[in-house]
Design a protein around this motif. Structure first.
Motif, PDB file in Angstrom:
ATOM      1  N   PHE A  29      81.959 140.503  92.492  1.00 41.82           N
ATOM      2  CA  PHE A  29      81.784 141.922  92.194  1.00 41.82           C
ATOM      3  C   PHE A  29      81.972 142.832  93.399  1.00 41.82           C
ATOM      4  CE2 PHE A  29      77.694 142.036  94.240  1.00 41.82           C
ATOM      5  CZ  PHE A  29      77.217 140.751  94.095  1.00 41.82           C
ATOM      6  N   ALA A  30      82.044 142.302  94.591  1.00 39.61           N
ATOM      7  CA  ALA A  30      82.251 143.134  95.781  1.00 39.61           C
ATOM      8  C   ALA A  30      83.069 142.351  96.796  1.00 39.61           C
ATOM      9  CB  ALA A  30      80.921 143.561  96.395  1.00 39.61           C
ATOM     10  N   LYS A  47      87.494 148.193 100.676  1.00 34.33           N
ATOM     11  CA  LYS A  47      86.360 147.651  99.940  1.00 34.33           C
ATOM     12  C   LYS A  47      86.675 147.737  98.456  1.00 34.33           C
ATOM     13  CE  LYS A  47      82.909 149.246 103.301  1.00 34.33           C
ATOM     14  NZ  LYS A  47      81.637 149.985 103.478  1.00 34.33           N
ATOM     15  N   TYR A  48      86.216 146.757  97.706  1.00 34.19           N
ATOM     16  CA  TYR A  48      86.496 146.715  96.283  1.00 34.19           C
ATOM     17  C   TYR A  48      85.230 146.323  95.527  1.00 34.19           C
ATOM     18  CZ  TYR A  48      91.157 146.284  98.316  1.00 34.19           C
ATOM     19  OH  TYR A  48      92.289 146.471  99.056  1.00 34.19           O
ATOM     20  N   TYR A  49      85.070 146.922  94.360  1.00 32.04           N
ATOM     21  CA  TYR A  49      83.910 146.640  93.527  1.00 32.04           C
ATOM     22  C   TYR A  49      84.363 146.418  92.093  1.00 32.04           C
ATOM     23  CZ  TYR A  49      81.324 148.539  97.477  1.00 32.04           C
ATOM     24  OH  TYR A  49      80.825 148.776  98.727  1.00 32.04           O
ATOM     25  N   ALA A  50      83.551 145.672  91.361  1.00 30.97           N
ATOM     26  CA  ALA A  50      83.846 145.419  89.960  1.00 30.97           C
ATOM     27  C   ALA A  50      82.564 145.480  89.152  1.00 30.97           C
ATOM     28  CB  ALA A  50      84.493 144.052  89.789  1.00 30.97           C
ATOM     29  N   SER A  84      79.266 146.210  87.073  1.00 30.34           N
ATOM     30  CA  SER A  84      78.049 146.992  87.270  1.00 30.34           C
ATOM     31  C   SER A  84      77.702 147.196  88.731  1.00 30.34           C
ATOM     32  CB  SER A  84      76.883 146.317  86.551  1.00 30.34           C
ATOM     33  OG  SER A  84      76.645 145.035  87.092  1.00 30.34           O
ATOM     34  N   ALA A  85      78.436 146.560  89.638  1.00 33.50           N
ATOM     35  CA  ALA A  85      78.176 146.756  91.064  1.00 33.50           C
ATOM     36  C   ALA A  85      78.567 148.148  91.521  1.00 33.50           C
ATOM     37  CB  ALA A  85      78.944 145.727  91.881  1.00 33.50           C
ATOM     38  N   LYS A  86      79.504 148.750  90.840  1.00 36.33           N
ATOM     39  CA  LYS A  86      79.978 150.064  91.239  1.00 36.33           C
ATOM     40  C   LYS A  86      78.831 151.075  91.209  1.00 36.33           C
ATOM     41  CE  LYS A  86      84.663 149.294  89.488  1.00 36.33           C
ATOM     42  NZ  LYS A  86      85.703 149.761  88.533  1.00 36.33           N
ATOM     43  N   GLY A  87      78.640 151.742  92.327  1.00 38.62           N
ATOM     44  CA  GLY A  87      77.630 152.789  92.394  1.00 38.62           C
ATOM     45  C   GLY A  87      76.248 152.319  92.785  1.00 38.62           C
ATOM     46  N   ARG A  88      75.963 151.026  92.659  1.00 36.62           N
ATOM     47  CA  ARG A  88      74.628 150.525  92.994  1.00 36.62           C
ATOM     48  C   ARG A  88      74.639 149.580  94.191  1.00 36.62           C
ATOM     49  NH1 ARG A  88      71.646 147.434  89.477  1.00 36.62           N
ATOM     50  NH2 ARG A  88      73.542 146.494  88.609  1.00 36.62           N
ATOM     51  N   THR A 108      76.575 147.997  97.713  1.00 36.87           N
ATOM     52  CA  THR A 108      77.480 148.375  98.790  1.00 36.87           C
ATOM     53  C   THR A 108      77.743 147.179  99.689  1.00 36.87           C
ATOM     54  OG1 THR A 108      76.623 150.640  98.794  1.00 36.87           O
ATOM     55  CG2 THR A 108      77.907 149.943 100.706  1.00 36.87           C
TER      56      THR A 108
END
Length: 125
Positions: A47-48, A57-60, A62-66, A68
């Motif tokens: 997820f990160a 940096k990349y997110y996927a 439910s990790a987005k926004g919460r 880092t």
């Protein structure tokens, strides 16, 4: 040879925060490093991800926004800040490393990562 050692997992209440660390021994530059997690009975999911030699940096999911992802190149440590944790976030969290620049579509494919840590448990109640 690369070794990864995670720490920082704990039991917290919903809404709490944690910071996970992944200490890297061996070559740190020019790698794609990622955080994965696996809950009981579920598949391991990434997820990160971060490119150690760049700022990407990349997110996927439910990790987005919460969550880092960050790095300390001098200390060779990968971090994961977890905020507003929820019970669904309970899982074994682990870091992984491979060569390359975290390009899609293999960015969170578990099969392309050659180095893994032992994991650290996060439990949210």
């Amino acid at each position: 040879h690369v070794q990864l050692v995670e720490s920082g997992g704990d039991s917290v209440e919903a809404g709490g925060s944690l910071r996970l660390s992944c200490v890297v021994s061996g070559y740190f530059s020019k790698r794609c490093m990622a955080w994965f997690r696996q809950a009981p009975g579920k598949e391991r999911q990434g997820f990160a991800a971060i490119v150690t030699g760049a700022h990407n940096k990349y997110y996927a999911g439910s990790a987005k926004g919460r969550f880092t992802i960050s790095k300390d190149v001098d200390k060779k440590i990968l971090y994961l800040q977890l905020n507003n944790l929820q019970p669904d976030d309970s899982a074994m969290y682990g870091c992984a490393a491979r060569g390359g620049r975290c390009l899609d579509p293999l960015r969170f494919n578990v099969h392309v990562y050659g180095y893994w840590g032992q994991g650290t448990q996060v439990t949210v109640s």
